[in-house]
Design a protein around this motif. Structure first.
Motif, PDB file in Angstrom:
ATOM      1  N   ILE A 130      55.437  30.124 -42.530  1.00 60.85           N
ATOM      2  CA  ILE A 130      56.728  30.267 -41.879  1.00 60.85           C
ATOM      3  C   ILE A 130      56.524  30.112 -40.368  1.00 60.85           C
ATOM      4  CG2 ILE A 130      57.794  31.668 -43.687  1.00 60.85           C
ATOM      5  CD1 ILE A 130      57.172  34.156 -42.000  1.00 60.85           C
ATOM      6  N   SER A 131      57.558  29.718 -39.664  1.00 59.69           N
ATOM      7  CA  SER A 131      57.460  29.454 -38.225  1.00 59.69           C
ATOM      8  C   SER A 131      57.012  30.669 -37.414  1.00 59.69           C
ATOM      9  CB  SER A 131      58.797  28.950 -37.695  1.00 59.69           C
ATOM     10  OG  SER A 131      59.104  27.709 -38.278  1.00 59.69           O
ATOM     11  N   GLU A 132      57.297  31.845 -37.912  1.00 60.77           N
ATOM     12  CA  GLU A 132      56.939  33.064 -37.191  1.00 60.77           C
ATOM     13  C   GLU A 132      55.426  33.223 -37.008  1.00 60.77           C
ATOM     14  OE1 GLU A 132      59.253  32.825 -39.520  1.00 60.77           O
ATOM     15  OE2 GLU A 132      61.039  33.752 -38.695  1.00 60.77           O
ATOM     16  N   PHE A 133      54.616  32.518 -37.800  1.00 65.00           N
ATOM     17  CA  PHE A 133      53.160  32.632 -37.705  1.00 65.00           C
ATOM     18  C   PHE A 133      52.522  31.540 -36.856  1.00 65.00           C
ATOM     19  CE2 PHE A 133      53.220  34.708 -42.191  1.00 65.00           C
ATOM     20  CZ  PHE A 133      53.591  35.924 -41.635  1.00 65.00           C
ATOM     21  N   GLU A 134      53.334  30.762 -36.139  1.00 64.83           N
ATOM     22  CA  GLU A 134      52.802  29.638 -35.358  1.00 64.83           C
ATOM     23  C   GLU A 134      51.718  30.081 -34.374  1.00 64.83           C
ATOM     24  OE1 GLU A 134      54.279  26.349 -32.044  1.00 64.83           O
ATOM     25  OE2 GLU A 134      55.789  27.424 -33.205  1.00 64.83           O
ATOM     26  N   LYS A 135      52.001  31.110 -33.598  1.00 68.27           N
ATOM     27  CA  LYS A 135      51.052  31.575 -32.580  1.00 68.27           C
ATOM     28  C   LYS A 135      49.731  32.013 -33.216  1.00 68.27           C
ATOM     29  CE  LYS A 135      51.019  35.672 -30.457  1.00 68.27           C
ATOM     30  NZ  LYS A 135      51.511  36.854 -29.769  1.00 68.27           N
ATOM     31  N   GLU A 136      49.806  32.730 -34.315  1.00 70.79           N
ATOM     32  CA  GLU A 136      48.596  33.224 -34.970  1.00 70.79           C
ATOM     33  C   GLU A 136      47.756  32.080 -35.530  1.00 70.79           C
ATOM     34  OE1 GLU A 136      51.639  34.456 -35.338  1.00 70.79           O
ATOM     35  OE2 GLU A 136      51.513  36.605 -34.899  1.00 70.79           O
ATOM     36  N   ILE A 137      48.405  31.058 -36.084  1.00 75.10           N
ATOM     37  CA  ILE A 137      47.664  29.915 -36.618  1.00 75.10           C
ATOM     38  C   ILE A 137      46.952  29.179 -35.495  1.00 75.10           C
ATOM     39  CG2 ILE A 137      47.843  27.687 -37.786  1.00 75.10           C
ATOM     40  CD1 ILE A 137      50.181  28.936 -39.402  1.00 75.10           C
ATOM     41  N   LYS A 138      47.624  28.986 -34.392  1.00 71.92           N
ATOM     42  CA  LYS A 138      46.979  28.326 -33.249  1.00 71.92           C
ATOM     43  C   LYS A 138      45.757  29.119 -32.792  1.00 71.92           C
ATOM     44  CE  LYS A 138      51.086  26.012 -31.452  1.00 71.92           C
ATOM     45  NZ  LYS A 138      52.096  26.001 -30.378  1.00 71.92           N
TER      46      LYS A 138
END
Length: 101
Positions: A9-17
């Motif tokens: 989900i988009s909410e996890f973008e920062k964590e994936i980066k």
């Protein structure tokens, strides 16, 4: 070399980066995508959206990664997922690259 594919989900973008940077992935690409979940087989009480067709804002990441870095990514994502209280998790898969140019 492996192709690593990550969806969430988009909410996890920062964590994936952050996971990719910590795994020494120098280059990666990502794109906003629409996630789809067909919940027609679920009981209405278990279906948060109370409809059969659910779409949500999601992310698709992909990167060509040296084999030795793949486990770093998988381990970090597993650790992240274990700490989540939400139903949604980060999903990751790899594909072997036989040839690249």
């Amino acid at each position: 070399m492996k192709l690593v594919i990550i969806t969430s989900i988009s909410e996890f973008e920062k964590e994936i980066k952050q996971i990719l940077v910590k795994a020494n992935v120098k280059n990666f690409s990502y794109k906003d995508v629409v996630g789809y979940h067909n919940s027609s087989g679920e009981a209405i009480g278990e279906n948060w959206f109370a409809t059969e067709m659910n779409e949500n804002e999601s992310m698709l990441f992909y990167a060509f990664v040296p084999v030795e870095n793949v486990d770093l990514i998988f381990n970090a994502i597993s650790k992240f997922n274990l700490q989540q209280e939400t139903i949604s998790k980060i999903h990751v898969a790899t594909i072997n690259i036989e040839k690249s140019n």
